[in-house]
Design an enzyme around this catalytic site. Structure first.
Site, PDB file in Angstrom:
ATOM      1  N   GLU A  48       0.861  -1.190   0.000  1.00  0.00           N
ATOM      2  CA  GLU A  48       0.000   0.000   0.000  1.00  0.00           C
ATOM      3  C   GLU A  48       0.891   1.231   0.000  1.00  0.00           C
ATOM      4  O   GLU A  48       1.953   1.231   0.628  1.00  0.00           O
ATOM      5  CB  GLU A  48      -0.903   0.016   1.240  1.00  0.00           C
ATOM      6  CG  GLU A  48      -1.743   1.293   1.314  1.00  0.00           C
ATOM      7  CD  GLU A  48      -2.862   1.259   2.342  1.00  0.00           C
ATOM      8  OE1 GLU A  48      -2.788   0.445   3.275  1.00  0.00           O
ATOM      9  OE2 GLU A  48      -3.808   2.055   2.188  1.00  0.00           O
ATOM     10  N   CYS A 246      -6.622   0.902   2.788  1.00  0.00           N
ATOM     11  CA  CYS A 246      -7.615   1.984   2.777  1.00  0.00           C
ATOM     12  C   CYS A 246      -7.457   2.898   1.569  1.00  0.00           C
ATOM     13  O   CYS A 246      -8.386   3.636   1.225  1.00  0.00           O
ATOM     14  CB  CYS A 246      -7.506   2.815   4.045  1.00  0.00           C
ATOM     15  SG  CYS A 246      -7.995   1.937   5.515  1.00  0.00           S
ATOM     16  N   ASN A 377     -11.945  -3.174   0.195  1.00  0.00           N
ATOM     17  CA  ASN A 377     -10.884  -3.441   1.183  1.00  0.00           C
ATOM     18  C   ASN A 377     -11.531  -3.748   2.515  1.00  0.00           C
ATOM     19  O   ASN A 377     -12.153  -4.790   2.658  1.00  0.00           O
ATOM     20  CB  ASN A 377      -9.910  -2.252   1.249  1.00  0.00           C
ATOM     21  CG  ASN A 377      -8.886  -2.433   2.370  1.00  0.00           C
ATOM     22  OD1 ASN A 377      -8.308  -3.504   2.487  1.00  0.00           O
ATOM     23  ND2 ASN A 377      -8.682  -1.429   3.184  1.00  0.00           N
ATOM     24  N   GLU A 378     -11.441  -2.811   3.468  1.00  0.00           N
ATOM     25  CA  GLU A 378     -12.032  -3.075   4.778  1.00  0.00           C
ATOM     26  C   GLU A 378     -13.445  -2.508   4.814  1.00  0.00           C
ATOM     27  O   GLU A 378     -13.741  -1.636   5.620  1.00  0.00           O
ATOM     28  CB  GLU A 378     -11.188  -2.424   5.863  1.00  0.00           C
ATOM     29  CG  GLU A 378     -10.145  -3.315   6.440  1.00  0.00           C
ATOM     30  CD  GLU A 378      -9.355  -2.664   7.557  1.00  0.00           C
ATOM     31  OE1 GLU A 378      -9.571  -1.482   7.882  1.00  0.00           O
ATOM     32  OE2 GLU A 378      -8.495  -3.372   8.112  1.00  0.00           O
TER      33      GLU A 378
HETATM   34  O1  AHR Z   1      -2.260  -1.378   6.907  1.00  0.00           O
HETATM   35  C1  AHR Z   1      -2.752  -0.129   7.250  1.00  0.00           C
HETATM   36  C2  AHR Z   1      -4.250  -0.040   7.130  1.00  0.00           C
HETATM   37  O2  AHR Z   1      -4.855  -0.897   8.042  1.00  0.00           O
HETATM   38  C3  AHR Z   1      -4.837  -0.488   5.818  1.00  0.00           C
HETATM   39  O3  AHR Z   1      -4.805   0.513   4.876  1.00  0.00           O
HETATM   40  C4  AHR Z   1      -6.234  -0.829   6.168  1.00  0.00           C
HETATM   41  O4  AHR Z   1      -6.781  -1.810   5.325  1.00  0.00           O
HETATM   42  C5  AHR Z   1      -6.157  -1.241   7.612  1.00  0.00           C
HETATM   43  O5  AHR Z   1      -7.063  -0.574   8.388  1.00  0.00           O
END
Ligand code: AHR
Length: 660
Positions: A48, A246, A377-378
């Site tokens: 990321e 994120c 993602n989340e």
């Molecule tokens: O790894 C950092 C963040 O943690 C990521 O972007 C997210 O998916 C999670 O909340």
């Protein structure tokens, strides 16, 4: 007998009994009892652009704000010169005609010599310069009449020139033209700056002012930082998950990640703010943007280069629910779904398909062999399930062979998780992405998390995990040995349950020493150096020793998951015909175990023991002591089918023995 004598005798007797008891402890590995296959993708990496992982990190561009598109157009730049006057520099914006890269800089020069008029760029927390290395400068420029020469140079904090070049732009009919010049540095400096001096009278327009080091990965022009890619290649990861995290969701939908905007010529890739720019008040990064020099084509190429399966994650029509939580109305979701379908064609379609042609034109006629795709993602809640259902229907009807990775939310338990885990399993999701940012104790006590998961249901992707020494997202979290050894213990449970858990990756991956927002992270870099944390070595040892089949390993006829602070798992590797045993001693005292290997006709007389160990749970690696905690290999004697193991305090041992 006085009390002292009694006490000493008692201690001695207990000590002896303890040693005898230890001596008798046996671990039985049965190589003919295969309990699961290990997926080739099992141990991968999560990439990321957080912590300056891409811009300022693995994307090797050294000039910050090269196209003047940051919120403040001259952020990262300072104008300078003894003859500088009002109006010499002008930022122009051609939004209507060049929406992707609207700004450029107009310089009105009357400079007679170097030093009269110029600009300095501070780089991303400085510019790393290596003695003897070539630096490649390039620029897009436009000028009606020849007249302005460019002098480029790297300087140290005292202004000493570390390397320089001169560029004589031609007129080229007032068309935008690219020109480049290379020069070699004469000194190593961690935080240099870049000077651009103008000489001559005239007007020149500039854009995409760029400087790359000559040692990029595979020497690609405009490529990736070689040492950072090498650290990944050394792990032999099974997959690369990209671009997050994120960052996929964005703070709001306007700054979500859109893969189509990250391909094609770099000067046409529309820059957006990085969502980590303002996420944490305690680590503000107002100069953190995404130029997408590392875009989807490069992510696929990186995966291919290091032999990893690509695993892109796409926005599902929802912005980050920790931020705005904006959602796209269901009736407007089609363009998002179309992006997913087009991505599959971009990766796998032949050159006759529209998106396959785009890939071919970028230089890669062969497909990238995409087999998996993440939707969201989340993300969580019924809104996620509704959107996911539409994505799944469309993707599966066109590409039934593509495995879809679905989100189980932010945590490995609680209401969000329960709703999604139950619903996704009912929907027969291919792969469910679970995230755990938890304490070391959680990792130790959850090593058996998957022992009772349904073997025939949806598979699990441990998509983001990291033990937190303080608490999630706390800036005081450390990549210490306590965290790493607890992860090593937990991973025995993932390996043992490889029939359920198909993939795992630590997160986040990279952090820049001066530019990070989130800690802990697996690999730390500054402008010149890099080191792997103990967590990196844990993940690497699992990956390099993944084997092909999980086999039975028992102590007292039970799986070994925390009894007496020992955790163990075993695999065989059918390609090398070896048995590989992983044992973690999570206690402060040495333990001995007699390992009996059944099932093989004969074992080699010598195996190897790779040891990752430290007596101090707070110990870490650092730039000064990069391999403080790193694997050490030694020979190991095998007697018949017996191996005697002395498990050092707080240790992770990997045993490899050839089978005949
Ligand atoms: O790894 C950092 C963040 O943690 C990521 O972007 C997210 O998916 C999670 O909340």
């Amino acid at each position: 007998m006085n009390f002292k004598h009694f006490a000493l005798t008692t201690v001695a007797t207990f000590g002896l009994l303890n040693v005898m008891a230890q001596k008798n402890k046996t671990i039985v590995v049965n190589t003919s009892k295969v309990t699961a296959q290990v997926q080739p993708e099992m141990w991968g990496v999560f990439f990321e652009d957080i912590n300056m992982g891409a811009d300022g990190g693995i994307y090797a561009e050294l000039i910050k704000n090269r196209s003047f598109e940051f919120y403040k157009p001259l952020m990262g730049w300072t104008t300078q010169g003894s003859k500088m006057k009002e109006g010499d520099f002008l930022v122009l914006n051609r939004q209507e005609s060049h929406a992707n890269n609207p700004r450029f800089l107009r310089v009105n020069s009357t400079a007679a010599k170097r030093g009269d008029l110029g600009m300095v760029n501070e780089g991303f927390r400085g510019i790393g310069v290596k003695k003897g290395l070539k630096y490649d400068f390039s620029v897009l420029y436009r000028q009606a009449a020849a007249g302005v020469k460019l002098h480029v140079e790297l300087i140290d904090s005292t202004g000493r020139v570390l390397g320089s070049g001169t560029l004589n732009p031609e007129t080229a009919g007032n068309q935008w033209t690219s020109q480049s010049v290379s020069f070699t540095a004469n000194e190593t400096v961690e935080k240099a700056k870049f000077n651009l001096w103008f000489e001559g009278a005239g007007k020149i327009d500039l854009d995409m002012i760029s400087l790359f080091p000559g040692d990029t990965w595979k020497n690609r022009k405009g490529g990736l930082r070689g040492d950072m890619v090498q650290m990944l290649a050394d792990m032999k990861p099974g997959f690369v998950r990209f671009p997050g995290g994120c960052i996929v969701e964005g703070h709001d939908l306007s700054v979500r990640y859109q893969w189509k905007k990250t391909i094609g010529p770099v000067e046409s890739r529309e820059l957006i703010v990085n969502r980590w720019n303002s996420e944490f008040a305690h680590r503000p990064a107002p100069d953190y943007y995404q130029t997408f020099g590392l875009g989807f084509y490069e992510y696929f190429q990186l995966s291919e280069d290091i032999g990893a399966a690509p695993l892109p994650i796409l926005n599902c029509g929802m912005a980050c629910q920790f931020n705005t939580g904006e959602v796209v109305p269901l009736e407007d979701l089609d363009p998002y779904i179309q992006d997913a379908l087009d991505l599959i064609e971009f990766a796998n379609g032949d050159s006759n398909t529209p998106w396959g042609k785009v890939r071919t034109d970028m230089g890669h006629p062969a497909p990238f062999n995409l087999t998996m795709l993440g939707v969201g993602n989340e993300n969580w809640g019924p809104q996620y399930l509704e959107r996911l259902a539409l994505f799944t229907k469309a993707i599966k009807s066109k590409y039934p062979e593509i495995k879809l990775v679905n989100s189980s939310g932010t945590d490995p338990d609680g209401e969000r998780f329960d709703l999604l885990n139950t619903s996704l399993r009912k929907m027969k999701a291919d792969i469910i992405d679970e995230h755990y940012y938890r304490s070391p104790e959680w990792f130790l006590s959850n090593a058996n998390r998957y022992d009772n998961y349904d073997r025939n249901g949806s598979k699990v992707f441990a998509g983001e995990y990291a033990a937190q020494s303080v608490a999630i997202a706390k800036p005081t979290n450390k990549n210490n040995w306590e965290c790493a050894i607890s992860e090593a213990a937990f991973l025995t449970g993932l390996e043992r349950n490889a029939g359920v858990v198909h993939m795992a990756s630590y997160a986040p991956l990279f952090a820049q020493a001066d530019g990070w927002q989130w800690t802990p992270d697996m690999i730390w870099v500054d402008n010149l150096n890099i080191y792997g944390t103990p967590n990196y070595y844990v993940q690497k040892l699992y990956s390099l020793n993944k084997g092909t089949d999980v086999v039975s390993i028992l102590g007292d006829n039970k799986i070994i998951s925390g009894q007496d602070s020992i955790y163990a798992s075993a695999v065989i590797d059918r390609k090398t015909n070896e048995v590989i045993i992983k044992v973690i001693n999570a206690s402060s005292v040495e333990k001995s175990r007699n390992v009996v290997v059944k099932g093989a006709k004969k074992l080699a007389a010598n195996g190897t023991l790779t040891l990752l160990q430290n007596q101090n749970l707070k110990a870490e690696n650092s730039f000064e002591n990069a391999i403080n905690i790193s694997p050490k290999e030694q020979p190991l004697a095998v007697k018949g089918n017996n191996v005697s193991l002395s498990l050092a305090p707080y240790s992770f041992s990997v045993v490899r023995i050839g089978m005949k």
